[in-house]
Write a protein that holds these residues in place. Structure first.
Motif, PDB file in Angstrom:
ATOM      1  N   ASP A 176      40.796  49.608  39.476  1.00  0.00           N
ATOM      2  CA  ASP A 176      41.267  48.350  40.053  1.00  0.00           C
ATOM      3  C   ASP A 176      42.648  48.538  40.693  1.00  0.00           C
ATOM      4  OD1 ASP A 176      41.079  45.413  40.396  1.00  0.00           O
ATOM      5  OD2 ASP A 176      42.734  45.394  38.980  1.00  0.00           O
ATOM      6  N   LYS A 179      42.488  50.260  43.942  1.00  0.00           N
ATOM      7  CA  LYS A 179      41.661  49.530  44.909  1.00  0.00           C
ATOM      8  C   LYS A 179      40.384  50.294  45.281  1.00  0.00           C
ATOM      9  CE  LYS A 179      45.488  46.826  46.848  1.00  0.00           C
ATOM     10  NZ  LYS A 179      46.436  47.177  45.777  1.00  0.00           N
ATOM     11  N   ALA A 202      35.458  39.829  37.915  1.00  0.00           N
ATOM     12  CA  ALA A 202      35.290  38.481  38.482  1.00  0.00           C
ATOM     13  C   ALA A 202      35.102  38.481  40.004  1.00  0.00           C
ATOM     14  CB  ALA A 202      36.470  37.595  38.076  1.00  0.00           C
ATOM     15  N   PRO A 203      35.934  39.218  40.775  1.00  0.00           N
ATOM     16  CA  PRO A 203      35.774  39.157  42.233  1.00  0.00           C
ATOM     17  C   PRO A 203      34.749  40.147  42.796  1.00  0.00           C
ATOM     18  CG  PRO A 203      37.724  40.433  41.688  1.00  0.00           C
ATOM     19  CD  PRO A 203      37.144  39.975  40.384  1.00  0.00           C
ATOM     20  N   THR A 204      34.080  40.909  41.943  1.00  0.00           N
ATOM     21  CA  THR A 204      33.186  41.958  42.445  1.00  0.00           C
ATOM     22  C   THR A 204      31.772  41.436  42.635  1.00  0.00           C
ATOM     23  OG1 THR A 204      32.591  42.743  40.226  1.00  0.00           O
ATOM     24  CG2 THR A 204      34.540  43.713  41.252  1.00  0.00           C
ATOM     25  N   LYS A 205      31.021  42.160  43.448  1.00  0.00           N
ATOM     26  CA  LYS A 205      29.620  41.823  43.695  1.00  0.00           C
ATOM     27  C   LYS A 205      28.791  42.241  42.487  1.00  0.00           C
ATOM     28  CE  LYS A 205      26.026  42.535  47.223  1.00  0.00           C
ATOM     29  NZ  LYS A 205      25.924  41.121  47.593  1.00  0.00           N
TER      30      LYS A 205
END
Length: 861
Positions: A176, A179, A202-205
């Motif tokens: 993370d 990046k 949370a923000p990942t596909k």
């Protein structure tokens, strides 16, 4: 594929049973966490590994204590047992940067997660897409750093096991932070990631385990699959999955358990007992109370070893060691030892320790003062690696590293923080450079940790409260009184060897400490630099100790050590086995006891030529018996390792003993060594092994001409000569100890590394090439070559930047250098000034070579 059924018996007796040799091969084992790397033991160059042969213990089966019926046990596949490496594995070639791979993040100790991961890996392998597999010898931090570095994507298999995994937390926080693209593969419909895992995912596909859906998601993320395709000769080599062996319990009727002590039989009730993937785990109850069982076993050709640690809740623990055989599967435990409850004394200290590199000295001092003013006990240790590790072991509750490019490039910082990470000491980082984004070993260790930005002294007052808030969870329960230290070995030098393939390989410790039941240390051997971390405990009703420690090669693999500590009046002797993967063998260490004479950090250096090694070993043994701390290069004649000799041998010596012969006078390395000692004005004790008239007209004769010599040519006078030598050495140690205690603290400016320079004469510039150069604790030291010939450098500098040193050409003249030091904030330096020799003089400069990476273009917040 052939299958065979198995039965299991565990037999525990309170004595070590006799053994008969058989031709069965099995692997020795030890109760420590499994070493994950598929490494080739200590991994010496151009070596071939061999199987480890052990004796099977033959014991009567009349006293079974745990019986596992064969119909309750999963069949064991004889063709998939772990094999001892027959030859050294081929080295994995590091792919060029443009090649990308797929990195899997999952709980490597959870069988269900492993199965899903291996299935997905197989899909990629069958389509010749590159999947990351760690290189030989990689420790977990290096594995993460190398794996994430060229990862096109990290495929995460979230589960409860991954949620609580320290390794998983390190890996994904680092991914993370850097990046690296992350794809969430849902393997459990009802599992909802929380805490750090939930925040990262949370923000990942999110996708299912369907391979076609997975590939579509990769393409929608912009992952270029052409960078993942293997070249013609490339291979993916996934590791085999170990098989489940047994799950059961006393209540279900498939486990019965007793142990024997002093001729009596005692029952054990197991709620469950498991043997799986080399792990032993269980929970139960007996007359002493509730307990848990953890441990490890290893199988090879149906035979192996087992270690179990039975921990009574809130009480003592018991170690079970034994053999495991699979003829009807019979498991024998051959020794039971009670480990006393820990003393009230504890390793965990009550202070915040600042970890810094040379160019951060002033900032470290200011942060220390600021924290103390806030009522937080804080220590800023001297810039000596062995003292930093020792203080971390005995006094640190939490460690604050000052992260920067210079800190990341500092070898000392890498050792100290790697030790803290291995020892489980909490780390609360400060970002001491802006902009800067940590990477490599530092990025992995500090991945996911909240940090405070304090890049300059002006930031301290504004941001110190933020640092205090991050420290409070660790220091709220600290005892502010000084910690009681029960120290058996107080940071001394130690030496020993380990055996591999029938050969001895030397180990040297620059620092070895035993205090409050914990072992710590730092040293090097043929493989490289290492730190150690472990425990020791008293054996029941004995004066000896049992120990275990992990030897962590910096940036490489780990090796487990365990055995027994015996002792005499002057030394502790560590004897036992080292273990790594399928390999094991013996080792031996000799550690001087805690010394009351106050010779802290000082030693006597033994300088000799290879042909006299046996006699010098004899002298060394006598000196150790007399409690004289020695530095003894058992390889002889330095073998070209002049850098280590100067740093660890000459500089820390209260005196240097030269064992003088004609061969010694002809050795270029011995000449460099004793010339350097003379330059540093060290006490030199010439011990004549041959008539000095044979070399009185040589460089050696010139150095020792006016010195008080000791004649050791007559073996009949050996012991009386040793008495004379010891008396003189003790005088030098006391004298040097007084001198060191009154010497003012001078800041280390340059630990050692790449340096370049020029001197000028008659409007021409002449290059100076350095093998080694350092500015440590007020001392200048180095060695190199120029157009005149090889040279050594020795001198002094102060905290105001004034520097002077002598450049001694080996066997020739000397040149004086005077100038000023200019240091930058990235750990570099430059020295400018003038040289002089007789009536000649001109200018010179030296500067460190900047090997650091370019400034980070982005800053993580």
């Amino acid at each position: 594929m052939k299958k065979h059924s198995i039965n299991t018996i565990i037999s525990v007796q309170d004595t070590i049973l006799s053994s008969d040799e058989t031709n069965k091969s099995c692997k020795s084992f030890h109760t420590t966490s499994a070493v994950k790397s598929q490494s080739d033991a200590h991994l010496h160059p151009n070596s071939t590994s061999t199987s480890i042969k052990n004796n099977r213990q033959q014991v009567p089966v009349s006293d079974p204590t745990i019986a596992l019926p064969s119909n309750q046990i999963t069949s064991h596949d004889s063709d998939v047992t772990m094999k001892v490496l027959e030859t050294k594995p081929e080295k994995v070639t590091v792919p060029p940067e443009e090649k990308k791979h797929i990195f899997f993040a999952y709980a490597e100790q959870d069988e269900s997660d492993i199965k899903v991961a291996e299935t997905l890996k197989d899909y990629f392998v069958q389509r010749r897409l590159r999947v990351y597999h760690p290189r030989e010898n990689e420790d977990i931090n290096t594995k993460i750093a190398n794996g994430i570095k060229n990862a096109a994507v990290v495929l995460v298999l979230p589960s409860h096991s991954l949620q609580i995994s320290k390794t998983g937390s390190k890996l994904l926080n680092y991914a993370d932070q850097t990046k690296t693209p992350i794809l969430n593969i849902k393997i459990y419909e009802n599992f909802q990631p929380k805490d750090w895992l939930g925040a990262i995912l949370a923000p990942t596909k999110s996708v299912s385990t369907d391979f076609n859906e997975l590939m579509k998601s990769l393409m929608s993320m912009g992952i270029k699959t052409n960078n993942l395709v293997l070249e013609r000769d490339e291979k993916n080599e996934p590791q085999p999955i170990a098989k489940q062996l047994f799950h059961g319990g006393t209540g279900s009727g498939n486990v019965t358990a007793t142990y024997y002590y002093s001729g009596q039989e005692f029952q054990m009730e197991f709620e469950f007992l498991g043997l799986e993937q080399g792990k032993v785990f269980g929970q139960g109850d007996d007359k002493f109370g509730a307990f848990t069982v953890t441990g490890e076993y290893n199988l090879e050709d149906g035979y192996g070893d087992i270690n179990m640690h039975k921990q009574y809740v809130g009480q003592h623990s018991v170690i079970y060691r034994g053999k495991i055989s699979f003829e009807e599967i019979t498991l024998y435990a051959t020794k039971m030892e009670k480990v006393p409850s820990p003393k009230a004394l504890r390793r965990q200290g009550n202070k915040v320790m600042i970890s810094y590199c040379p160019c951060q000295y002033d900032l470290a001092q200011k942060i220390t003062e600021g924290l103390i003013s806030k009522g937080i006990p804080t220590i800023c240790p001297p810039l000596r690696m062995y003292e930093m590790i020792k203080i971390a072991t005995e006094e640190a509750k939490v460690i604050v590293p000052l992260m920067s490019e210079a800190y990341e490039a500092s070898n000392m910082s890498k050792y100290v923080l790697s030790y803290a990470d291995e020892a489980g000491i909490p780390i609360v980082p400060v970002k001491a450079q802006y902009p800067y984004s940590q990477s490599g070993w530092l990025g992995v260790i500090c991945a996911g940790a909240l940090y405070t930005k304090i890049a300059v002294e002006n930031d301290i007052e504004k941001r110190l409260d933020n640092l205090v808030a991050q420290l409070h969870p660790y220091i709220n329960d600290s005892v502010h009184e000084g910690q009681l230290i029960d120290s058996l070995v107080d940071g001394t030098l130690a030496q020993g060897y380990y055996i591999q393939w029938g050969e001895k390989f030397d180990m040297k410790f620059d620092m070895f400490a035993m205090s409050n039941g914990y072992i710590s240390g730092q040293g090097e051997d043929l493989i490289g630099g290492f730190v150690i971390n472990g425990k020791y405990t008293c054996l029941l009703d004995e004066e000896d100790f049992e120990f275990e420690f992990k030897k962590h090669y910096i940036g490489q693999h780990d090796v487990e050590y365990s055995g027994i500590i015996t002792q005499n009046e002057s030394q502790f002797f560590f004897d036992g086995n080292w273990y790594i993967d399928n390999l094991s063998d013996n080792f031996h260490l000799e550690v001087p006891r805690k010394q009351s004479s106050g010779h802290k950090g000082l030693h006597i250096m033994l300088s000799y030529e290879w042909n006299n090694q046996e006699l010098v070993k004899r002298v060394a043994d006598m000196l150790k018996q007399r409690n004289i701390p020695i530095w003894f290069d058992v390889a002889g004649d330095m073998k070209g390792n002049i850098n280590t000799a100067m740093a660890n041998g000459v500089e820390g010596a209260a005196a240097v003993i030269s064992f003088d012969t004609v061969a010694y006078s002809k050795s270029i390395n011995c000449q460099k060594e004793l010339t350097y000692a003379s330059q540093l004005k060290k006490n030199i004790v010439p011990v004549l092994l041959e008539n000095d008239t044979e070399f009185q007209n040589t460089w050696l004769g010139m150095i020792i001409a006016s010195l008080n010599k000791i004649n050791m040519q007559d073996d009949n006078q050996f012991y009386s000569t040793i008495d004379t030598l010891v008396q003189r050495l003790n005088e030098f140690l006391e004298e040097k100890n007084d001198e060191e205690s009154h010497r003012s603290e001078v800041i280390t400016r340059f630990e050692g590394g790449a340096v370049e320079g020029k001197y000028y004469y008659c409007n021409q510039a002449f290059d100076m090439f350095f093998d080694f150069f350092s500015l440590r604790e007020g001392r200048v030291s180095g060695q190199g070559n120029d157009t005149i010939g090889p040279f050594t450098m020795a001198g002094n500098y102060d905290n105001e930047g004034n520097v002077s040193f002598t450049k001694q050409y080996v066997g020739q003249h000397a040149v004086e250098y005077d100038g000023n030091i200019y240091c930058d904030n990235l750990g570099g330096f430059q020295i400018k000034g003038n040289w002089s020799s007789g009536n000649l003089t001109d200018e010179f400069y030296l500067e460190s070579v900047n090997a650091s990476k370019p400034d980070a273009s982005t800053e993580n917040t």
